[in-house]
Design an enzyme around this catalytic site. Structure first.
Site, PDB file in Angstrom:
ATOM      1  N   LYS A 116     -10.521   5.952   3.222  1.00 31.68           N
ATOM      2  CA  LYS A 116      -9.787   7.221   3.341  1.00 31.68           C
ATOM      3  C   LYS A 116      -9.972   7.817   4.727  1.00 31.68           C
ATOM      4  O   LYS A 116      -9.033   8.375   5.291  1.00 31.68           O
ATOM      5  CB  LYS A 116     -10.220   8.204   2.243  1.00 31.68           C
ATOM      6  CG  LYS A 116      -9.674   7.791   0.883  1.00 31.68           C
ATOM      7  CD  LYS A 116      -9.524   8.917  -0.110  1.00 31.68           C
ATOM      8  CE  LYS A 116      -8.818   8.398  -1.363  1.00 31.68           C
ATOM      9  NZ  LYS A 116      -8.764   9.303  -2.470  1.00 31.68           N
ATOM     10  N   LYS A 200      -4.096  -1.395  -3.381  1.00 30.26           N
ATOM     11  CA  LYS A 200      -3.868  -0.716  -4.663  1.00 30.26           C
ATOM     12  C   LYS A 200      -2.739   0.306  -4.538  1.00 30.26           C
ATOM     13  O   LYS A 200      -2.528   0.871  -3.455  1.00 30.26           O
ATOM     14  CB  LYS A 200      -5.149  -0.044  -5.167  1.00 30.26           C
ATOM     15  CG  LYS A 200      -5.528   1.225  -4.443  1.00 30.26           C
ATOM     16  CD  LYS A 200      -6.430   2.103  -5.309  1.00 30.26           C
ATOM     17  CE  LYS A 200      -6.482   3.504  -4.708  1.00 30.26           C
ATOM     18  NZ  LYS A 200      -6.874   4.535  -5.618  1.00 30.26           N
ATOM     19  N   LYS A 203      -1.474   7.416  -5.091  1.00 31.02           N
ATOM     20  CA  LYS A 203      -0.599   8.594  -5.006  1.00 31.02           C
ATOM     21  C   LYS A 203      -0.426   9.068  -3.571  1.00 31.02           C
ATOM     22  O   LYS A 203       0.646   9.433  -3.164  1.00 31.02           O
ATOM     23  CB  LYS A 203      -1.125   9.819  -5.741  1.00 31.02           C
ATOM     24  CG  LYS A 203      -1.948   9.682  -6.923  1.00 31.02           C
ATOM     25  CD  LYS A 203      -2.282  11.108  -7.435  1.00 31.02           C
ATOM     26  CE  LYS A 203      -3.451  11.032  -8.386  1.00 31.02           C
ATOM     27  NZ  LYS A 203      -4.743  11.074  -7.698  1.00 31.02           N
TER      28      LYS A 203
HETATM   29  N1  AQP Z   1      -3.715   1.354  -8.471  1.00 32.19           N
HETATM   30  C1  AQP Z   1      -4.514   1.705  -9.478  1.00 32.19           C
HETATM   31  N2  AQP Z   1      -4.721   0.864 -10.500  1.00 32.19           N
HETATM   32  C2  AQP Z   1      -5.532   1.212 -11.543  1.00 32.19           C
HETATM   33  N3  AQP Z   1      -6.174   2.401 -11.614  1.00 32.19           N
HETATM   34  C3  AQP Z   1      -5.980   3.267 -10.611  1.00 32.19           C
HETATM   35  N4  AQP Z   1      -6.444   4.508 -10.370  1.00 32.19           N
HETATM   36  C4  AQP Z   1      -5.948   4.963  -9.191  1.00 32.19           C
HETATM   37  N5  AQP Z   1      -5.148   4.037  -8.646  1.00 32.19           N
HETATM   38  C5  AQP Z   1      -5.151   2.978  -9.501  1.00 32.19           C
HETATM   39  C6  AQP Z   1      -7.321   5.247 -11.263  1.00 32.19           C
HETATM   40  O1  AQP Z   1      -6.691   6.492 -11.565  1.00 32.19           O
HETATM   41  C7  AQP Z   1      -7.651   7.551 -11.506  1.00 32.19           C
HETATM   42  C8  AQP Z   1      -7.237   8.506 -10.396  1.00 32.19           C
HETATM   43  O2  AQP Z   1      -8.301   9.099  -9.776  1.00 32.19           O
HETATM   44  P1  AQP Z   1      -8.140  10.082  -8.526  1.00 32.19           P
HETATM   45  O3  AQP Z   1      -7.001  10.998  -8.729  1.00 32.19           O
HETATM   46  O4  AQP Z   1      -9.481  10.715  -8.346  1.00 32.19           O
HETATM   47  O5  AQP Z   1      -7.823   9.239  -7.252  1.00 32.19           O
HETATM   48  P2  AQP Z   1      -7.921   7.782  -6.769  1.00 32.19           P
HETATM   49  O6  AQP Z   1      -8.847   6.957  -7.574  1.00 32.19           O
HETATM   50  O7  AQP Z   1      -8.185   7.790  -5.308  1.00 32.19           O
HETATM   51  O8  AQP Z   1      -6.414   7.327  -7.098  1.00 32.19           O
HETATM   52  P3  AQP Z   1      -5.100   7.468  -6.237  1.00 32.19           P
HETATM   53  O9  AQP Z   1      -3.930   7.443  -7.133  1.00 32.19           O
HETATM   54  O10 AQP Z   1      -5.123   6.460  -5.156  1.00 32.19           O
HETATM   55  O11 AQP Z   1      -5.195   8.908  -5.629  1.00 32.19           O
HETATM   56  P4  AQP Z   1      -5.319   9.385  -4.146  1.00 32.19           P
HETATM   57  O12 AQP Z   1      -4.118   8.820  -3.472  1.00 32.19           O
HETATM   58  O13 AQP Z   1      -5.309  10.868  -4.239  1.00 32.19           O
HETATM   59  O14 AQP Z   1      -6.577   8.839  -3.585  1.00 32.19           O
HETATM   60  C9  AQP Z   1      -9.005   6.874 -11.284  1.00 32.19           C
HETATM   61  O15 AQP Z   1      -9.598   6.558 -12.523  1.00 32.19           O
HETATM   62  C10 AQP Z   1      -8.615   5.624 -10.557  1.00 32.19           C
HETATM   63  O16 AQP Z   1      -9.586   4.602 -10.649  1.00 32.19           O
END
Ligand code: AQP
Length: 338
Positions: A116, A200, A203
């Site tokens: 990040k 992966k 969002k």
């Molecule tokens: N690509 C993915 N496949 C499976 N699981 C996923 N998760 C995220 N992306 C995938 C799971 O969804 C939850 C979201 O947690 P978060 O909102 O704290 O953020 P994150 O893990 O960093 O997920 P994002 O979507 O990529 O958000 P941003 O872009 O804000 O960082 C977790 O359980 C994660 O494992």
């Protein structure tokens, strides 16, 4: 101390106007399933999302729409606790205590911080982004959590939560906190970006064509699936290492139908990628449409939504207060009189 029923805790950040398919398949579906026979606590972790410096009005809107999507996907406020992290002040307080138990070296090894911080650059990298996993450990340990359903990308953070729990118990006495276990599904734990299938789906960082957003117009959802990057040898086979794009599509197909991947591969033998993509586009739209519609219903009733969140915050606070009090006592902070 810890409750007799297994306790489940998980959370997502309000970092987008819509969750993406990876959030849904990798985590949210497990949240819904784990409500049965367990005590489930789910949160919109808005304090975490401050690490990406969101616009204040956008953050408020996204916090509600994220909670609405949890409810729309099947989180049941009659059976589970659903709340917003900043409504329970103990999260930030426990994070401070845990930060004094965390080595600089171990925090520096977190790969999500490296990813990040590389994505946001030096000017966007703040101390909160670095200490993010410590706040996440506080989220989990506050509720004497047994099980944490998350995607594969959170495995390392969860390891840190476990290490911290074990360290607290070793230094302050066994039973000070519960050591949590990860709950990560093998097949859907990592859904990949449709355009860059070795990364992966995310969002905040996927491109508009690489992502499937739950709240997106079904036509765009279908178009993104149909234009997903695949290889040029035109053979439908599951081989994540050499055929990442088509393997990702097969994983999604299998998750939505409950069918085994070899079965699906056999059905499409000799067919073109276009066939698989067309059918998958229909399946994804069919699965997401009711979630999108129910989300819009919740968003149109902000008072009803806020009431669910207020009730959830009251229930979460009651648990968090007891755990934090126990930890304050264990570390020797002078109890406040009166
Ligand atoms: N690509 C993915 N496949 C499976 N699981 C996923 N998760 C995220 N992306 C995938 C799971 O969804 C939850 C979201 O947690 P978060 O909102 O704290 O953020 P994150 O893990 O960093 O997920 P994002 O979507 O990529 O958000 P941003 O872009 O804000 O960082 C977790 O359980 C994660 O494992």
């Amino acid at each position: 101390m810890a409750s007799m029923t297994q306790r489940v805790f998980s959370a997502m950040q309000p970092t987008s106007d819509s969750l993406q398919l990876g959030n849904y398949l990798g985590a949210l579906l497990q949240w819904v399933e784990l409500q049965d026979g367990r005590e489930a606590i789910y949160s919109v972790v808005d304090l975490h999302s401050l690490t990406l410096a969101p616009d204040p009005a956008v953050l408020t809107r996204r916090t509600r729409v994220t909670a609405a999507q949890f409810l729309a996907a099947g989180v049941d406020p009659e059976r589970s606790v659903l709340f917003v992290q900043s409504h329970v002040h103990e999260h930030a307080e426990l994070a401070w205590i845990l930060s004094t138990f965390t080595g600089m070296g171990e925090a520096g090894r977190m790969t999500q911080f490296k990813d990040k911080s590389a994505q946001v650059g030096e000017s966007g990298t703040n101390v909160g982004l670095f200490t993010y996993p410590v706040l996440m450990a506080a989220d989990i340990l506050l509720y004497d959590t047994n099980l944490v359903p998350v995607g594969e990308d959170q495995r390392q953070h969860l390891e840190l939560s476990r290490d911290l729990a074990q360290r607290l118990n070793a230094r302050l006495g066994e039973g000070t906190v519960v050591v949590p276990e990860p709950y990560i599904t093998k097949d859907t734990g990592k859904i990949y970006d449709l355009q860059e299938p070795t990364k992966k789906m995310s969002k905040s960082f996927s491109s508009p064509r690489g992502i499937i957003e739950i709240l997106e117009d079904p036509k765009v959802v279908a178009k993104n699936i149909k234009s997903a990057a695949t290889d040029s040898d035109a053979v439908i086979a599951f081989d994540p290492e050499n055929k990442a794009g088509v393997s990702n599509l097969l994983t999604i197909y299998s998750a939505l139908t409950g069918r085994a991947i070899p079965d699906i591969v056999a059905e499409y033998e000799g067919k073109m990628y276009g066939h698989l993509k067309g059918d998958l586009a229909e399946l994804v739209v069919e699965a997401l449409t009711p979630v999108r519609e129910r989300t819009l219903d919740w968003v149109e009733s902000p008072d009803r939504l806020d009431a669910v969140l207020a009730e959830g915050a009251a229930k979460a606070s009651a648990i968090a207060k007891v755990t934090l009090g126990r930890i304050y006592d264990s570390v020797g902070l002078l109890p406040k009189r009166g």
